[in-house]
Design an enzyme around this catalytic site. Structure first.
Site, short mmCIF file in Angstrom:
data_model
loop_
_atom_site.label_atom_id
_atom_site.label_comp_id
_atom_site.label_asym_id
_atom_site.label_seq_id
_atom_site.Cartn_x
_atom_site.Cartn_y
_atom_site.Cartn_z
N TYR A 76 0.94 -1.42 0.14
CA TYR A 76 0.08 0.10 0.16
C TYR A 76 0.83 1.06 0.04
CZ TYR A 76 -4.27 -2.71 0.17
OH TYR A 76 -5.15 -3.57 0.13
N VAL B 277 -9.36 3.44 -4.31
CA VAL B 277 -8.76 4.09 -3.00
C VAL B 277 -8.03 5.23 -3.24
CG1 VAL B 277 -9.31 1.78 -1.86
CG2 VAL B 277 -6.97 2.20 -3.21
N HIS C 104 -14.64 1.19 -0.68
CA HIS C 104 -13.57 0.22 -0.39
C HIS C 104 -12.50 0.98 0.68
CE1 HIS C 104 -14.67 -2.93 -3.87
NE2 HIS C 104 -15.70 -2.92 -2.62
N CYS D 177 -8.15 -0.37 18.10
CA CYS D 177 -9.32 0.40 18.75
C CYS D 177 -10.17 1.27 17.71
CB CYS D 177 -8.81 1.56 19.75
SG CYS D 177 -7.80 3.00 18.64
N GLY E 183 -15.96 1.38 -15.65
CA GLY E 183 -14.53 1.03 -15.42
C GLY E 183 -14.27 -0.05 -14.35
N SER F 182 -15.19 -4.19 -13.64
CA SER F 182 -15.32 -5.45 -14.29
C SER F 182 -16.48 -6.52 -13.65
CB SER F 182 -14.04 -6.60 -13.90
OG SER F 182 -13.90 -6.80 -12.66
#
Ligand code: APR
Length: 228
Positions: free
Chosen positions: A53, A90, A106, A117, A172, A174
């Site tokens: 990420y 994202v 998402h 927490c 865009g 699938s």
């Protein structure tokens, strides 16, 4: 048109240089979903997940919105009715193109979440297994991304909008990942018109009343012009 609900997927950001998931050479051909996009993968090897990420965060920051993101922002500001933007992406290219109130079902690369927490804060460009939660000080900071096996965000709000929609558009994507892939059936049942804009027919193409195939930077501005 009183209310339009638009769902976007990785294909809208492809021409900004961000790889999709399932196209040839896409992210899921290079990485195992189980390793980088599940809570179990994160528990096994947090550094691998952070590394994945972190790289995507840097890449997204360097990318620029394209003509498709810009056309949707124009539709939101110029339409007489309400235009709700729901994205599976994202990245923040919709916001950077000028869109308002984008629903990131998402999650977002810009967010960090405490696995202990549930505190949320703005993610630094790079995170690792030593990143600390600012609220509880646990070493359990994770990207605020919805992984496989987790519940997408703001589902009640999304279904509320689908119930009121006059038109539902999917751009865009699938059509492989639920619940988003089922929105076209939901919208149809609730009485909305439906259109798919995609490079090629998606897995759920037969559920759409209308289609427009081609690159998002061509099809989306043309569709927006037809609506305004
Ligand atoms: N213009 C329009 N569509 C495009 C373009 C383009 N330039 N390039 C690719 N596409 C289309 C592909 O044909 C494909 O149908 O975009 C779609 C991308 O599909 P996926 O890679 O499966 O992405 P998406 O549908 O957004 O994935 C859904 O899966 O793993 C996850 O959580 C992740 O949100 C993601 C979800």
């Amino acid at each position: 048109m009183k209310k339009i609900v638009i769902l976007t997927g990785a294909g809208i950001s492809a021409e900004s240089g961000l790889g999709t998931f399932r196209d040839e050479g896409g992210l899921w051909a290079q990485h195992r979903i189980e390793d980088v996009a599940t809570p179990e993968g994160f528990a096994r090897n947090p550094d691998l997940v952070h590394h994945f990420y972190n790289a995507r965060r840097v890449q997204a920051q360097q990318a620029r919105p394209n003509a498709a993101h810009e056309a949707l922002a124009r539709l939101q500001s110029a339409s007489d009715g309400e235009v709700i933007l729901v994205t599976q992406n994202v990245d923040d290219l919709h916001e950077r193109a000028g869109s308002q109130n984008v629903i990131h079902m998402h999650g977002a690369l810009s967010g960090a979440l405490c696995a202990s927490c549930d505190a949320r804060w703005r993610a630094p460009l790079k995170m690792n297994r030593d990143s600390i939660c600012p609220k509880c000080a646990a070493h359990s900071a994770r990207p605020d991304i919805v992984w496989f096996g987790e519940m997408p965000y703001q589902m009640d709000e999304i279904y509320h909008h689908l119930r009121e929609a006059d038109l539902f558009a999917a751009i865009g994507t699938s059509g492989n990942v639920y619940p988003a892939a089922g929105f076209v059936q939901d919208a149809t049942q609730f009485g909305a018109g439906t259109i798919e804009l995609n490079l090629e027919p998606s897995a759920t193409v037969s559920a759409f009343a209308q289609t427009s195939f081609g690159k998002a930077t061509d099809t989306v501005p043309a569709w927006v012009e037809s609506l305004l």
